[in-house]
Motif scaffolding. Structure first.
Motif, PDB file in Angstrom:
ATOM      1  N   GLN A 184       0.849  -1.210   0.000  1.00  0.00           N
ATOM      2  CA  GLN A 184       0.000   0.000   0.000  1.00  0.00           C
ATOM      3  C   GLN A 184       0.877   1.251   0.000  1.00  0.00           C
ATOM      4  O   GLN A 184       0.630   2.215  -0.710  1.00  0.00           O
ATOM      5  CB  GLN A 184      -0.857   0.023   1.259  1.00  0.00           C
ATOM      6  N   ARG A 204      -4.784  -0.881  -4.479  1.00  0.00           N
ATOM      7  CA  ARG A 204      -4.680  -0.372  -3.108  1.00  0.00           C
ATOM      8  C   ARG A 204      -6.007  -0.576  -2.359  1.00  0.00           C
ATOM      9  O   ARG A 204      -6.029  -0.979  -1.199  1.00  0.00           O
ATOM     10  CB  ARG A 204      -4.287   1.112  -3.137  1.00  0.00           C
ATOM     11  N   LEU A 208      -6.665  -2.785   0.964  1.00  0.00           N
ATOM     12  CA  LEU A 208      -7.310  -2.234   2.157  1.00  0.00           C
ATOM     13  C   LEU A 208      -8.463  -3.129   2.619  1.00  0.00           C
ATOM     14  O   LEU A 208      -8.685  -3.299   3.816  1.00  0.00           O
ATOM     15  CB  LEU A 208      -7.853  -0.837   1.868  1.00  0.00           C
ATOM     16  N   HIS A 398      -8.284   2.542  16.657  1.00  0.00           N
ATOM     17  CA  HIS A 398      -9.255   1.622  16.021  1.00  0.00           C
ATOM     18  C   HIS A 398      -9.610   2.061  14.595  1.00  0.00           C
ATOM     19  O   HIS A 398     -10.773   2.023  14.204  1.00  0.00           O
ATOM     20  CB  HIS A 398     -10.544   1.543  16.856  1.00  0.00           C
ATOM     21  N   PHE A 399      -8.614   2.456  13.878  1.00  0.00           N
ATOM     22  CA  PHE A 399      -8.860   2.941  12.519  1.00  0.00           C
ATOM     23  C   PHE A 399      -9.383   1.816  11.619  1.00  0.00           C
ATOM     24  O   PHE A 399     -10.217   2.045  10.739  1.00  0.00           O
ATOM     25  CB  PHE A 399      -7.573   3.547  11.954  1.00  0.00           C
ATOM     26  N   GLY A 400      -8.855   0.587  11.879  1.00  0.00           N
ATOM     27  CA  GLY A 400      -9.308  -0.575  11.098  1.00  0.00           C
ATOM     28  C   GLY A 400     -10.821  -0.753  11.239  1.00  0.00           C
ATOM     29  O   GLY A 400     -11.521  -1.002  10.251  1.00  0.00           O
ATOM     30  N   ASN A 403     -12.749   1.704   9.128  1.00  0.00           N
ATOM     31  CA  ASN A 403     -12.807   1.242   7.732  1.00  0.00           C
ATOM     32  C   ASN A 403     -13.868   0.163   7.572  1.00  0.00           C
ATOM     33  O   ASN A 403     -14.658   0.189   6.627  1.00  0.00           O
ATOM     34  CB  ASN A 403     -11.463   0.637   7.322  1.00  0.00           C
ATOM     35  N   PHE A 408     -13.821   2.451   3.236  1.00  0.00           N
ATOM     36  CA  PHE A 408     -12.497   3.066   3.104  1.00  0.00           C
ATOM     37  C   PHE A 408     -12.545   4.546   2.751  1.00  0.00           C
ATOM     38  O   PHE A 408     -11.655   5.301   3.107  1.00  0.00           O
ATOM     39  CB  PHE A 408     -11.663   2.288   2.083  1.00  0.00           C
ATOM     40  N   ASP A 412     -10.422   7.296   4.463  1.00  0.00           N
ATOM     41  CA  ASP A 412      -9.577   8.265   3.735  1.00  0.00           C
ATOM     42  C   ASP A 412      -9.896   9.693   4.173  1.00  0.00           C
ATOM     43  O   ASP A 412      -9.002  10.517   4.356  1.00  0.00           O
ATOM     44  CB  ASP A 412      -9.804   8.119   2.229  1.00  0.00           C
ATOM     45  N   ARG A 434       3.016  11.611   7.059  1.00  0.00           N
ATOM     46  CA  ARG A 434       2.262  10.359   7.245  1.00  0.00           C
ATOM     47  C   ARG A 434       3.222   9.249   6.845  1.00  0.00           C
ATOM     48  O   ARG A 434       3.643   9.163   5.692  1.00  0.00           O
ATOM     49  CB  ARG A 434       1.020  10.348   6.352  1.00  0.00           C
ATOM     50  N   ASN A 437      -0.124   3.772   6.878  1.00  0.00           N
ATOM     51  CA  ASN A 437      -1.452   3.513   7.452  1.00  0.00           C
ATOM     52  C   ASN A 437      -2.081   4.746   8.089  1.00  0.00           C
ATOM     53  O   ASN A 437      -2.340   5.736   7.426  1.00  0.00           O
ATOM     54  CB  ASN A 437      -1.372   2.389   8.482  1.00  0.00           C
ATOM     55  N   ASP A 438      -2.277   4.649   9.426  1.00  0.00           N
ATOM     56  CA  ASP A 438      -2.954   5.733  10.153  1.00  0.00           C
ATOM     57  C   ASP A 438      -1.973   6.394  11.112  1.00  0.00           C
ATOM     58  O   ASP A 438      -2.353   6.817  12.189  1.00  0.00           O
ATOM     59  CB  ASP A 438      -4.154   5.167  10.927  1.00  0.00           C
ATOM     60  N   LYS A 507      -1.475   3.223  23.801  1.00  0.00           N
ATOM     61  CA  LYS A 507      -2.542   2.315  23.337  1.00  0.00           C
ATOM     62  C   LYS A 507      -2.964   1.411  24.486  1.00  0.00           C
ATOM     63  O   LYS A 507      -4.151   1.192  24.725  1.00  0.00           O
ATOM     64  CB  LYS A 507      -2.042   1.453  22.167  1.00  0.00           C
ATOM     65  N   ARG A 511      -5.907   3.924  25.008  1.00  0.00           N
ATOM     66  CA  ARG A 511      -5.992   4.812  23.841  1.00  0.00           C
ATOM     67  C   ARG A 511      -6.431   6.230  24.248  1.00  0.00           C
ATOM     68  O   ARG A 511      -6.716   6.465  25.406  1.00  0.00           O
ATOM     69  CB  ARG A 511      -6.877   4.227  22.746  1.00  0.00           C
TER      70      ARG A 511
HETATM   71  N1  GTP Z   1      -9.032   4.140   4.582  1.00  0.00           N
HETATM   72  C1  GTP Z   1      -7.747   3.819   4.601  1.00  0.00           C
HETATM   73  N2  GTP Z   1      -7.310   2.837   5.431  1.00  0.00           N
HETATM   74  C2  GTP Z   1      -5.999   2.544   5.437  1.00  0.00           C
HETATM   75  C3  GTP Z   1      -5.074   3.208   4.607  1.00  0.00           C
HETATM   76  N3  GTP Z   1      -3.847   2.676   4.840  1.00  0.00           N
HETATM   77  C4  GTP Z   1      -4.007   1.723   5.783  1.00  0.00           C
HETATM   78  N4  GTP Z   1      -5.287   1.633   6.144  1.00  0.00           N
HETATM   79  C5  GTP Z   1      -5.887   0.741   7.150  1.00  0.00           C
HETATM   80  O1  GTP Z   1      -5.517   1.232   8.425  1.00  0.00           O
HETATM   81  C6  GTP Z   1      -5.695   0.185   9.360  1.00  0.00           C
HETATM   82  C7  GTP Z   1      -4.589   0.290  10.401  1.00  0.00           C
HETATM   83  O2  GTP Z   1      -4.966  -0.459  11.457  1.00  0.00           O
HETATM   84  P1  GTP Z   1      -3.958  -0.878  12.593  1.00  0.00           P
HETATM   85  O3  GTP Z   1      -2.781   0.056  12.629  1.00  0.00           O
HETATM   86  O4  GTP Z   1      -3.627  -2.306  12.443  1.00  0.00           O
HETATM   87  O5  GTP Z   1      -4.730  -0.750  13.946  1.00  0.00           O
HETATM   88  P2  GTP Z   1      -6.030   0.118  14.362  1.00  0.00           P
HETATM   89  O6  GTP Z   1      -7.241  -0.524  13.794  1.00  0.00           O
HETATM   90  O7  GTP Z   1      -5.835   1.562  14.069  1.00  0.00           O
HETATM   91  O8  GTP Z   1      -6.031  -0.119  15.910  1.00  0.00           O
HETATM   92  P3  GTP Z   1      -5.091   0.553  16.994  1.00  0.00           P
HETATM   93  O9  GTP Z   1      -3.993   1.313  16.306  1.00  0.00           O
HETATM   94  O10 GTP Z   1      -4.552  -0.605  17.753  1.00  0.00           O
HETATM   95  O11 GTP Z   1      -5.966   1.426  17.803  1.00  0.00           O
HETATM   96  C8  GTP Z   1      -5.678  -1.120   8.584  1.00  0.00           C
HETATM   97  O12 GTP Z   1      -6.942  -1.681   8.636  1.00  0.00           O
HETATM   98  C9  GTP Z   1      -5.359  -0.686   7.150  1.00  0.00           C
HETATM   99  O13 GTP Z   1      -6.067  -1.459   6.206  1.00  0.00           O
HETATM  100  C10 GTP Z   1      -5.557   4.212   3.740  1.00  0.00           C
HETATM  101  O14 GTP Z   1      -4.825   4.857   2.993  1.00  0.00           O
HETATM  102  N5  GTP Z   1      -6.896   4.492   3.766  1.00  0.00           N
END
Ligand code: GTP
Length: 518
Positions: A184, A204, A208, A398-400, A403, A408, A412, A434, A437-438, A507, A511
């Protein structure tokens, strides 16, 4: 006399009988003592042989032994003997128990033998066990213990590979996760345009959404192919540009050379004209001195006039050629300007590309490559000036899940808005990137203690206050922040590691926390 004799003979016979009775009593007593010794020995041996088979039997045999030791009356011992006999009779059922045990040992050994992929040595040991028929309960117990040992070995052998497999499976999962993220990141950094760019973007999105390992390998290949396509396209584009420019430059160079030759020829003609004009002027001057009246000079003047007219004619044609040359030069000037403009455009495009190499296309803040450059630069400044240099890592919580729950596009959007929010809370001298990921890295140089704490807390609070609304629901998003300062013998690598530790503590603390590690 006869009576006396008779009495004496009776006495002697009685005496003889008494002696015989005494002898037989001694024999019986001796026999009895010997039998008691044998009985004692027998009971002692039985005690040892039957020990543990039956607790009641053990007890009775013990009592019997003690009674015999104490030379108790045999008649009193007899009932004990009868009880022992009864108990011994009960032990005949042990024989059938032994048979059952022996069957069980055999069956269990056979079952163990049938387990596939058992090592040869283990099979051999089972075979040895099966070849011995148990002849006592004790022996059966020994065999059971042996069998337990064999089962334990087999179990370990069969379960160890499973745990190794599980471990390697978890390693595979980690690797896939890493590969997915890296891919990615690469797509983001490639930031390709056109058809390849669209396809890379689609990949990409697939990444995701999560992909199977086999698809991941295929997607890796696709990314490689598309990256190569994009590279070839760029190269062709540059090649084409260079071809056009070098073709134009070659033509320009040729015409410039021709123009220069023409200019040279014109200069030569002009010099000749000037020389002829000089000669004409000399002749005129000479004639002025030679002739006193105009009539006598008329003939020579006529010839001078003709020469002068010819010179004027040639001068005009020279002027025309010069005019054409000027027009040609003008044309070349425009052409050169056009070429210059084209190279300037190309230069700007390259600069733009260069800038994009260091920008995250989604959030428009810097990317990972730029972060490492900048951190190295700030690190060198810190070594020189020793001002407080702070590194902070902001990671969305908890960005995952976000999504997964809202898609997504929602993710984004959150990334873009959070990047902008963090950026707004930074000073001009601060830096945000950046890095994947997040996760965002912040570099805050030359920042006092209360200021850095206020700023980072402000960022955490501002993110929490952002009003997001997805699928008709108000959504609150938080971020965890890990922060640290450069200190002592720190290197950028060590500081990043410490920052990550601080983030992980934030975390784990639940968090939405800011944690500092000094
Ligand atoms: N929408 C979007 N999601 C992305 C992008 N890049 C990465 N991700 C998602 O970001 C998420 C990152 O999750 P993690 O870092 O594993 O953990 P989290 O869910 O944030 O949980 P914690 O960090 O433990 O609170 C993954 O599900 C990736 O698929 C992007 O450019 N756009």
């Amino acid at each position: 006399m006869t009576a006396k004799y008779n009495a004496a003979s009776d006495v002697s016979e009685l005496k003889l009988r008494l002696d015989q009775a005494q002898l037989s009593y001694r024999d019986v007593s001796l026999k009895s003592r010997r039998e008691i010794v044998i009985l004692k020995r027998l009971i002692a041996r039985m005690s040892v042989a039957c020990k543990g088979l039956d607790s009641e039997l053990d007890k009775r045999l013990d009592t019997l032994r003690t009674d015999l030791e104490q030379n108790k009356d045999i008649s009193k011992i007899v009932p004990h003997l009868a009880q022992v006999e009864r108990l011994l009779l009960r032990q005949t059922s042990t024989h059938s128990t032994m048979e059952r045990l022996s069957d069980l040992i055999r069956q269990s050994s056979e079952s163990l033998k049938r387990i596939p992929a058992l090592p040869v040595q283990l099979k051999r040991d089972i075979h040895d066990l099966l070849s011995q028929a148990p002849d006592s309960l004790h022996h059966s117990h020994q065999q059971i213990t042996q069998l337990f040992g064999l089962y334990d070995r087999a179990l370990k052998l069969l379960t160890v590979p499973v745990s190794i497999e599980r471990e390697s499976r978890s390693k595979d999962n980690d690797l896939q996760h890493k590969l997915c993220n890296e891919l990615q990141q690469i797509i983001t950094e490639l930031d390709a345009e056109g058809e390849s760019g669209d396809q890379l973007l689609a990949i990409r999105h697939q990444l995701l959404a999560g992909v199977e390992p086999i698809s991941l390998v295929e997607l890796c290949l696709d990314v490689l192919r598309l990256a190569l396509d994009s590279f070839i396209h760029e190269r062709r584009h540059s090649q084409k540009f260079l071809d056009v420019i070098s073709g134009d430059l070659a033509a320009l160079e040729q015409t410039t050379r021709q123009t220069a030759d023409q200019g040279q020829a014109l200069y030569k003609h002009r010099s000749e004209l000037t020389a002829e004009l000089g000669q004409l002027s000399d002749r005129f001057h000479h004639a002025l001195q030679q002739y006193t009246n105009l009539e006598s000079w008329r003939g020579a003047a006529h010839s001078l006039d003709t020469s002068l007219r010819q010179l004027v004619e040639r001068q005009r044609s020279l002027e025309n050629r010069e005019q054409a040359l000027l027009e040609q030069l003008h044309y070349h000037k425009n052409r050169a300007e056009h070429l210059y403009q084209q190279t300037q455009n190309q230069h700007r495009q390259i600069e733009d590309l260069q800038r994009r190499i260091f920008l995250d296309p989604l959030t428009r803040v810097y990317n990972r490559a730029a972060f490492h450059d900048r951190l190295e630069h700030e690190y060198r400044r810190w070594i020189r000036y020793q001002h407080p240099l702070c590194l902070a890592i902001v990671n969305i919580d908890h960005f995952g899940d976000l999504n997964d729950n809202y898609g997504f596009q929602a993710g984004d959007k959150v990334l873009k808005i959070i990047a902008r929010t963090v950026h707004q809370h930074l000073r001009d001298t601060d830096f945000i990137a950046r890095v994947g990921n997040d996760e965002f890295m912040l570099i805050l140089p030359d920042i006092a203690e209360d200021e850095r704490h206020r700023r980072l807390s402000g960022i955490r609070e501002a993110i929490l206050q952002l009003p997001f609304r997805f699928r008709e629901k108000n959504v609150t998003i938080s971020a965890s922040i890990g922060a640290t300062l450069f200190d002592d013998t720190d290197t950028p690598g060590k500081v990043i590691e410490r920052g990550q530790k601080a983030l992980s503590s934030a975390k784990h603390a639940g968090r939405n926390h800011l944690i500092w590690i000094a």
